[in-house]
Motif scaffolding. Sequence first.
Motif, PDB file in Angstrom:
ATOM      1  N   LEU A  12       0.820  -1.208   0.000  1.00 22.87           N
ATOM      2  CA  LEU A  12       0.000   0.000   0.000  1.00 22.87           C
ATOM      3  C   LEU A  12       0.851   1.255   0.000  1.00 22.87           C
ATOM      4  O   LEU A  12       2.036   1.221   0.308  1.00 22.87           O
ATOM      5  CB  LEU A  12      -0.904   0.013   1.244  1.00 22.87           C
ATOM      6  CG  LEU A  12      -1.903  -1.138   1.348  1.00 22.87           C
ATOM      7  CD1 LEU A  12      -2.560  -1.134   2.717  1.00 22.87           C
ATOM      8  CD2 LEU A  12      -2.946  -1.038   0.245  1.00 22.87           C
ATOM      9  N   GLU A  13       0.217   2.366  -0.326  1.00 24.70           N
ATOM     10  CA  GLU A  13       0.877   3.672  -0.316  1.00 24.70           C
ATOM     11  C   GLU A  13       0.465   4.417   0.944  1.00 24.70           C
ATOM     12  O   GLU A  13      -0.596   4.136   1.527  1.00 24.70           O
ATOM     13  CB  GLU A  13       0.436   4.470  -1.546  1.00 24.70           C
ATOM     14  CG  GLU A  13       0.631   3.730  -2.849  1.00 24.70           C
ATOM     15  CD  GLU A  13       1.637   4.402  -3.746  1.00 24.70           C
ATOM     16  OE1 GLU A  13       1.931   5.573  -3.523  1.00 24.70           O
ATOM     17  OE2 GLU A  13       2.106   3.723  -4.666  1.00 24.70           O
ATOM     18  N   ALA A  23      -8.646  -4.843   2.979  1.00 24.35           N
ATOM     19  CA  ALA A  23      -8.726  -5.567   1.700  1.00 24.35           C
ATOM     20  C   ALA A  23      -7.375  -6.156   1.322  1.00 24.35           C
ATOM     21  O   ALA A  23      -7.292  -7.310   0.867  1.00 24.35           O
ATOM     22  CB  ALA A  23      -9.234  -4.633   0.597  1.00 24.35           C
ATOM     23  N   ALA A  24      -6.306  -5.392   1.509  1.00 21.38           N
ATOM     24  CA  ALA A  24      -4.963  -5.893   1.193  1.00 21.38           C
ATOM     25  C   ALA A  24      -4.609  -7.062   2.113  1.00 21.38           C
ATOM     26  O   ALA A  24      -4.057  -8.073   1.674  1.00 21.38           O
ATOM     27  CB  ALA A  24      -3.934  -4.779   1.336  1.00 21.38           C
ATOM     28  N   ALA A  44       2.405 -14.135   9.748  1.00 18.94           N
ATOM     29  CA  ALA A  44       2.626 -13.307  10.931  1.00 18.94           C
ATOM     30  C   ALA A  44       2.999 -11.883  10.543  1.00 18.94           C
ATOM     31  O   ALA A  44       2.539 -10.915  11.169  1.00 18.94           O
ATOM     32  CB  ALA A  44       3.709 -13.923  11.813  1.00 18.94           C
ATOM     33  N   GLN A  45       3.811 -11.728   9.509  1.00 18.56           N
ATOM     34  CA  GLN A  45       4.206 -10.396   9.056  1.00 18.56           C
ATOM     35  C   GLN A  45       3.006  -9.634   8.484  1.00 18.56           C
ATOM     36  O   GLN A  45       2.850  -8.438   8.725  1.00 18.56           O
ATOM     37  CB  GLN A  45       5.313 -10.493   7.998  1.00 18.56           C
ATOM     38  CG  GLN A  45       6.634 -10.982   8.549  1.00 18.56           C
ATOM     39  CD  GLN A  45       7.182 -10.059   9.619  1.00 18.56           C
ATOM     40  OE1 GLN A  45       7.414  -8.884   9.386  1.00 18.56           O
ATOM     41  NE2 GLN A  45       7.354 -10.595  10.811  1.00 18.56           N
ATOM     42  N   ILE A  46       2.164 -10.315   7.757  1.00 19.72           N
ATOM     43  CA  ILE A  46       0.961  -9.699   7.190  1.00 19.72           C
ATOM     44  C   ILE A  46       0.022  -9.257   8.310  1.00 19.72           C
ATOM     45  O   ILE A  46      -0.518  -8.150   8.288  1.00 19.72           O
ATOM     46  CB  ILE A  46       0.267 -10.665   6.208  1.00 19.72           C
ATOM     47  CG1 ILE A  46       1.167 -10.898   4.992  1.00 19.72           C
ATOM     48  CG2 ILE A  46      -1.098 -10.145   5.790  1.00 19.72           C
ATOM     49  CD1 ILE A  46       0.761 -12.093   4.136  1.00 19.72           C
ATOM     50  N   ASN A  47      -0.163 -10.121   9.306  1.00 25.95           N
ATOM     51  CA  ASN A  47      -1.012  -9.768  10.450  1.00 25.95           C
ATOM     52  C   ASN A  47      -0.432  -8.596  11.230  1.00 25.95           C
ATOM     53  O   ASN A  47      -1.171  -7.691  11.635  1.00 25.95           O
ATOM     54  CB  ASN A  47      -1.202 -10.974  11.370  1.00 25.95           C
ATOM     55  CG  ASN A  47      -2.170 -11.985  10.800  1.00 25.95           C
ATOM     56  OD1 ASN A  47      -3.090 -11.641  10.064  1.00 25.95           O
ATOM     57  ND2 ASN A  47      -1.968 -13.242  11.142  1.00 25.95           N
ATOM     58  N   LEU A  48       0.867  -8.605  11.447  1.00 26.21           N
ATOM     59  CA  LEU A  48       1.511  -7.516  12.182  1.00 26.21           C
ATOM     60  C   LEU A  48       1.376  -6.201  11.423  1.00 26.21           C
ATOM     61  O   LEU A  48       1.093  -5.156  12.023  1.00 26.21           O
ATOM     62  CB  LEU A  48       2.986  -7.843  12.426  1.00 26.21           C
ATOM     63  CG  LEU A  48       3.794  -6.787  13.172  1.00 26.21           C
ATOM     64  CD1 LEU A  48       3.179  -6.479  14.527  1.00 26.21           C
ATOM     65  CD2 LEU A  48       5.234  -7.258  13.323  1.00 26.21           C
TER      66      LEU A  48
END
Length: 56
Positions: A12-13, A23-24, A44-48
């Motif tokens: 994202l920007e 959504a991402a 885990a990185q996406i959740n964080l």
Amino acid sequence: MSREEALRVLGLEAGAGQDQIRAAHRRLMKQFHPDHGGSDYLAAQINLAKEVLLGH
């Protein structure tokens, strides 16, 4: 994780809204969730990243 790193993880920007963040996160978790062949680390990185950006 910094806000900039979180944006990069989710693709994202700066200035992305809550709906764009969610959504991402949803799109990436469908792709990288451990139950679908992804890794625990990436999930885990996406959740964080989502937590950092939404302030949870």
